[in-house]
Design a protein around this motif. Structure first.
Motif, PDB file in Angstrom:
ATOM      1  N   PRO A  80       0.832  -1.199   0.000  1.00 27.22           N
ATOM      2  CA  PRO A  80       0.000   0.000   0.000  1.00 27.22           C
ATOM      3  C   PRO A  80       0.871   1.255   0.000  1.00 27.22           C
ATOM      4  O   PRO A  80       1.992   1.244   0.523  1.00 27.22           O
ATOM      5  N   TYR A  81       0.312   2.307  -0.587  1.00 23.00           N
ATOM      6  CA  TYR A  81       1.008   3.587  -0.722  1.00 23.00           C
ATOM      7  C   TYR A  81       1.653   4.049   0.585  1.00 23.00           C
ATOM      8  O   TYR A  81       2.839   4.385   0.615  1.00 23.00           O
ATOM      9  N   ALA A  82       0.887   4.042   1.682  1.00 17.92           N
ATOM     10  CA  ALA A  82       1.381   4.632   2.933  1.00 17.92           C
ATOM     11  C   ALA A  82       2.612   3.885   3.455  1.00 17.92           C
ATOM     12  O   ALA A  82       3.571   4.497   3.922  1.00 17.92           O
ATOM     13  N   LEU A  83       2.591   2.557   3.338  1.00 19.51           N
ATOM     14  CA  LEU A  83       3.711   1.755   3.818  1.00 19.51           C
ATOM     15  C   LEU A  83       4.969   2.049   2.990  1.00 19.51           C
ATOM     16  O   LEU A  83       6.054   2.290   3.522  1.00 19.51           O
ATOM     17  N   ALA A  84       4.796   2.039   1.660  1.00 20.09           N
ATOM     18  CA  ALA A  84       5.934   2.270   0.765  1.00 20.09           C
ATOM     19  C   ALA A  84       6.484   3.683   0.955  1.00 20.09           C
ATOM     20  O   ALA A  84       7.698   3.895   1.003  1.00 20.09           O
ATOM     21  N   ALA A 132      10.557   9.256  -6.469  1.00 23.26           N
ATOM     22  CA  ALA A 132       9.997   9.347  -7.821  1.00 23.26           C
ATOM     23  C   ALA A 132       8.985   8.208  -7.983  1.00 23.26           C
ATOM     24  O   ALA A 132       8.345   7.806  -7.007  1.00 23.26           O
ATOM     25  N   GLY A 133       8.840   7.706  -9.211  1.00 22.68           N
ATOM     26  CA  GLY A 133       8.005   6.530  -9.452  1.00 22.68           C
ATOM     27  C   GLY A 133       6.552   6.689  -9.045  1.00 22.68           C
ATOM     28  O   GLY A 133       6.021   7.795  -8.941  1.00 22.68           O
ATOM     29  N   SER A 134       5.918   5.534  -8.798  1.00 24.40           N
ATOM     30  CA  SER A 134       4.471   5.545  -8.571  1.00 24.40           C
ATOM     31  C   SER A 134       4.095   6.201  -7.245  1.00 24.40           C
ATOM     32  O   SER A 134       2.980   6.688  -7.102  1.00 24.40           O
ATOM     33  N   ILE A 135       5.012   6.236  -6.285  1.00 24.84           N
ATOM     34  CA  ILE A 135       4.683   6.933  -5.026  1.00 24.84           C
ATOM     35  C   ILE A 135       4.472   8.414  -5.332  1.00 24.84           C
ATOM     36  O   ILE A 135       3.517   9.033  -4.876  1.00 24.84           O
ATOM     37  N   HIS A 157       4.514  -0.915  -6.510  1.00 23.52           N
ATOM     38  CA  HIS A 157       5.273  -2.152  -6.738  1.00 23.52           C
ATOM     39  C   HIS A 157       6.708  -2.023  -6.270  1.00 23.52           C
ATOM     40  O   HIS A 157       7.298  -2.972  -5.791  1.00 23.52           O
ATOM     41  N   ASP A 158       7.285  -0.854  -6.467  1.00 22.63           N
ATOM     42  CA  ASP A 158       8.600  -0.646  -5.882  1.00 22.63           C
ATOM     43  C   ASP A 158       8.846   0.835  -5.658  1.00 22.63           C
ATOM     44  O   ASP A 158       8.177   1.685  -6.225  1.00 22.63           O
ATOM     45  N   GLN A 181      10.971  -3.650  -2.833  1.00 22.90           N
ATOM     46  CA  GLN A 181      12.163  -3.334  -3.619  1.00 22.90           C
ATOM     47  C   GLN A 181      12.360  -1.825  -3.710  1.00 22.90           C
ATOM     48  O   GLN A 181      11.382  -1.083  -3.815  1.00 22.90           O
ATOM     49  N   CYS A 182      13.609  -1.417  -3.697  1.00 23.21           N
ATOM     50  CA  CYS A 182      13.899   0.010  -3.825  1.00 23.21           C
ATOM     51  C   CYS A 182      14.974   0.226  -4.877  1.00 23.21           C
ATOM     52  O   CYS A 182      16.068  -0.312  -4.776  1.00 23.21           O
ATOM     53  N   ASP A 183      14.617   0.979  -5.912  1.00 17.96           N
ATOM     54  CA  ASP A 183      15.588   1.329  -6.947  1.00 17.96           C
ATOM     55  C   ASP A 183      16.099   2.725  -6.668  1.00 17.96           C
ATOM     56  O   ASP A 183      15.323   3.679  -6.594  1.00 17.96           O
ATOM     57  N   LEU A 184      17.406   2.814  -6.501  1.00 19.95           N
ATOM     58  CA  LEU A 184      18.025   4.102  -6.211  1.00 19.95           C
ATOM     59  C   LEU A 184      18.881   4.505  -7.414  1.00 19.95           C
ATOM     60  O   LEU A 184      19.768   3.760  -7.819  1.00 19.95           O
TER      61      LEU A 184
END
Ligand SMILES: [Zn+2]
Length: 209
Positions: A8-12, A33-36, A44-45, A109-112
């Motif tokens: 869920p958005y809040a957790l991510a 960045a990304g979907s957040i 998703h990440d 997952q976290c893409d940096l």
């Protein structure tokens, strides 16, 4: 498709903010960045774009040397030692460091993406914010204006001189005098003559459900 666990958005977002809090002192800028950033409710990440502090170094003969390891790398190692993060990979591609990590406790997952050229900060943030359809639209819009992006999204204000394996290459690379500096995302929209869209509007216009 991403192999990261969706959350869920809040957790991510909470996790992304914690990561930024731990690492931001090693960077000049750091943004989610990304979907957040597009305010998607299921993430998703995590995607984070970081601009490293300039660490110009000279070797014994006064020649600049390429810095391959920064204090940001050390700080990430520390998070790893504390069992918060684990690596998937860490690689250099097109002048950018892409670190793929995941959070051990949740599996998120976290893409940096570590940017070292501030002229490309705005374009990196826009491309990594996406969605993919918007990033493609940016690339096409540049070509329509006789410009193109290359080498970590530096925007060259001239026609691509030749084609190689489907991607345009400028003979001057990052030293090209016709690169338009894009230190903010708003400047990307201005340079590409696209009316500004907030990240949520990009999702509505270019997202796929
Ligand atoms: Zn050029």
């Amino acid at each position: 498709m991403s192999k990261g666990r969706s959350s869920p958005y809040a957790l991510a977002k909470g996790l992304a903010e914690k990561l930024i809090h731990s690492l931001e002192k090693y960077c000049d800028k750091m943004e989610i960045a990304g979907s957040i950033r597009r305010l998607k409710q299921i993430v998703h990440d995590i995607e984070i774009v970081a601009l490293v502090k300039e660490q110009a170094m000279d070797d014994l003969f006064g020649q600049p040397v390429e810095v391959t390891r920064t204090s940001l790398d050390d700080a990430i190692d520390l998070l790893w030692d504390n069992e918060l993060l684990a690596w998937r990979y860490d690689k250099l591609k097109g002048g950018i460091k892409h670190k793929r990590l995941f959070h051990k406790h949740t599996g998120i997952q976290c893409d940096l993406y570590v940017v070292s050229d501030r002229r490309a900060w705005g374009s990196w943030l826009a491309v990594r914010t996406g969605p993919v359809g918007f990033s493609k639209f940016m690339m096409q819009k540049a070509l329509k204006l006789d410009m193109f992006f290359e080498d970590g999204f530096l925007l060259h204000n001239h026609k691509a001189p030749y084609e190689r394996r489907g991607s345009s290459r400028c003979a001057y690379g990052a030293k090209c005098p016709k690169i338009i500096p894009l230190p903010t995302e708003v400047m990307v929209f201005e340079a590409l003559k696209i009316p500004y869209l907030s990240p949520e509007q990009r999702e509505v216009k270019f997202g796929i459900g």
